[in-house]
Enzyme design. Structure first.
Site, mmCIF file in Angstrom:
data_model
loop_
_atom_site.group_PDB
_atom_site.id
_atom_site.type_symbol
_atom_site.label_atom_id
_atom_site.label_comp_id
_atom_site.label_asym_id
_atom_site.label_seq_id
_atom_site.Cartn_x
_atom_site.Cartn_y
_atom_site.Cartn_z
ATOM 1 C CG ASN A 190 21.989 10.383 -19.627
ATOM 2 O OD1 ASN A 190 23.226 9.400 -20.092
ATOM 3 N ND2 ASN A 190 22.090 10.996 -20.272
ATOM 4 C CG HIS B 206 16.970 9.125 -8.580
ATOM 5 N ND1 HIS B 206 17.260 8.409 -6.942
ATOM 6 C CD2 HIS B 206 18.054 10.042 -8.996
ATOM 7 C CE1 HIS B 206 17.364 10.203 -6.527
ATOM 8 N NE2 HIS B 206 17.976 10.389 -7.177
ATOM 9 C CE LYS B 207 12.814 8.883 -16.206
ATOM 10 N NZ LYS B 207 12.545 8.849 -17.054
ATOM 11 C CG ASP C 299 9.461 10.695 -21.220
ATOM 12 O OD1 ASP C 299 9.817 11.178 -21.121
ATOM 13 O OD2 ASP C 299 8.351 11.673 -22.235
ATOM 14 N N GLY D 177 12.762 14.060 -7.651
ATOM 15 C CA GLY D 177 11.322 14.993 -8.966
ATOM 16 C C GLY D 177 10.410 15.035 -8.012
ATOM 17 C CE1 TYR D 178 7.050 18.308 -10.432
ATOM 18 C CE2 TYR D 178 7.090 16.452 -11.917
ATOM 19 C CZ TYR D 178 7.470 18.063 -11.385
ATOM 20 O OH TYR D 178 7.559 18.768 -12.255
ATOM 21 C CE LYS E 239 8.776 6.198 -7.703
ATOM 22 N NZ LYS E 239 9.883 7.152 -7.799
ATOM 23 C CG HIS F 201 4.557 6.149 -12.568
ATOM 24 N ND1 HIS F 201 4.530 6.048 -11.223
ATOM 25 C CD2 HIS F 201 5.727 6.973 -12.237
ATOM 26 C CE1 HIS F 201 5.771 6.582 -10.927
ATOM 27 N NE2 HIS F 201 6.172 7.302 -11.885
ATOM 28 N NE ARG F 202 10.730 5.086 -13.882
ATOM 29 C CZ ARG F 202 10.290 6.618 -12.672
ATOM 30 N NH1 ARG F 202 10.509 5.951 -12.188
ATOM 31 N NH2 ARG F 202 10.525 7.157 -13.902
HETATM 32 P P1 IMP Z 1 11.620 11.927 -18.143
HETATM 33 O O1 IMP Z 1 10.905 10.993 -17.798
HETATM 34 O O2 IMP Z 1 12.807 12.049 -17.234
HETATM 35 O O3 IMP Z 1 10.975 13.092 -18.858
HETATM 36 O O4 IMP Z 1 11.237 12.799 -16.335
HETATM 37 C C1 IMP Z 1 10.100 13.941 -16.227
HETATM 38 C C2 IMP Z 1 10.353 14.344 -14.696
HETATM 39 O O5 IMP Z 1 9.601 13.952 -13.836
HETATM 40 C C3 IMP Z 1 11.485 13.444 -13.918
HETATM 41 O O6 IMP Z 1 12.640 15.049 -14.036
HETATM 42 C C4 IMP Z 1 10.505 13.525 -12.366
HETATM 43 O O7 IMP Z 1 11.308 15.864 -12.124
HETATM 44 C C5 IMP Z 1 9.547 13.684 -13.408
HETATM 45 N N1 IMP Z 1 9.334 12.636 -12.005
HETATM 46 C C6 IMP Z 1 9.497 11.062 -13.560
HETATM 47 N N2 IMP Z 1 9.757 9.972 -12.962
HETATM 48 C C7 IMP Z 1 9.139 10.072 -11.717
HETATM 49 C C8 IMP Z 1 9.274 9.185 -9.968
HETATM 50 O O8 IMP Z 1 9.113 8.515 -9.937
HETATM 51 N N3 IMP Z 1 8.467 10.740 -9.216
HETATM 52 C C9 IMP Z 1 8.545 11.618 -9.052
HETATM 53 N N4 IMP Z 1 8.633 12.651 -10.041
HETATM 54 C C10 IMP Z 1 9.596 11.526 -11.030
#
Ligand code: IMP
Length: 195
Positions: free
Chosen positions: A8, A11-12, A68, A149-150, A171, A176-177
């Site tokens: 959901n 951004h991803k 994840d 996020g961070y 980016k 990583h992604r």
């Molecule tokens: P999840 O994969 O949605 O559980 O992500 C965990 C958390 O990691 C997210 O809520 C963000 O705070 C952080 N996060 C995931 N991917 C990124 C990124 O590419 N940049 C910065 N923070 C990220």
């Protein structure tokens, strides 16, 4: 090939769509008419990625994938890691998470960290996983307005900008992604050529 992306997080979706080749058509949960917040109950990103793709595959029977991601900070013994989204509490506030991270790191000289993404994809009842890692460091004040996020406090190795100071394309050169997605794309393209 049509695949559902079990997330959901817009951004991803934006980051991953920008990396796909024309033959790979990704639809979001929203576009598939699925309203669900899949729990991430496990202690590893591998298991959490897996439960998300399995849940959607069981519901739809359509090829799907999930990812994840966690931020692993060396001086915090890999934390927040799998708890990255809820580091400062259940409301998943990006701002509160950064605040807690900076406070926990304030007296630590080692600021190195890495993002790790695990993608789980299921096609024809068969699950495959891919990993992408980006190493870098945490800075003590936020910089930039892009991303999520961070991103405002993370500088990847090889750059002097935070992720939040970069465009999507910039980016993707480090992230990583993007690294995990490149493996997914190679896998999907190979599947298509073999059929
Ligand atoms: P999840 O994969 O949605 O559980 O992500 C965990 C958390 O990691 C997210 O809520 C963000 O705070 C952080 N996060 C995931 N991917 C990124 C990124 O590419 N940049 C910065 N923070 C990220």
């Amino acid at each position: 090939m049509k695949l559902i992306f079990a997330t959901n997080n817009q951004h991803k979706v934006d980051e991953i769509r920008a990396l796909l080749t024309d033959s790979i058509h990704v639809i979001t949960l929203k576009e598939a008419g699925i309203e669900i917040d899949i729990p991430e109950p496990y202690d590893s990103m591998e298991e959490n990625a897996s439960v998300k793709s399995k849940t959607i595959y069981k519901m739809t029977g359509t090829p799907c994938f999930s990812e994840d991601t966690g931020l692993e900070v060396t001086a915090l013994q890999g934390e927040p890691g799998v708890k990255s989204a809820r580091y400062a509490g259940e409301n998943r506030s990006f701002d509160a998470n950064i605040e807690k991270l900076l406070s926990n790191l304030a007296d630590k000289p080692d600021k190195t960290a890495r993002f790790r993404t695990v993608i789980s994809v299921i096609i024809n009842d068969h699950e495959t996983a891919f990993e992408g890692i980006c190493t870098g460091r945490i800075i003590d004040t936020r910089r930039g307005d892009n991303g999520f996020g961070y991103d405002p406090v993370f500088i990847p190795d090889g750059s002097n900008k935070t992720f939040a100071e970069m465009s999507l394309a910039e980016k993707a050169r480090y992230s990583h992604r993007a690294r995990a997605t490149a493996k997914l794309v190679a896998f999907l393209n190979k599947l298509e050529t073999n059929h």
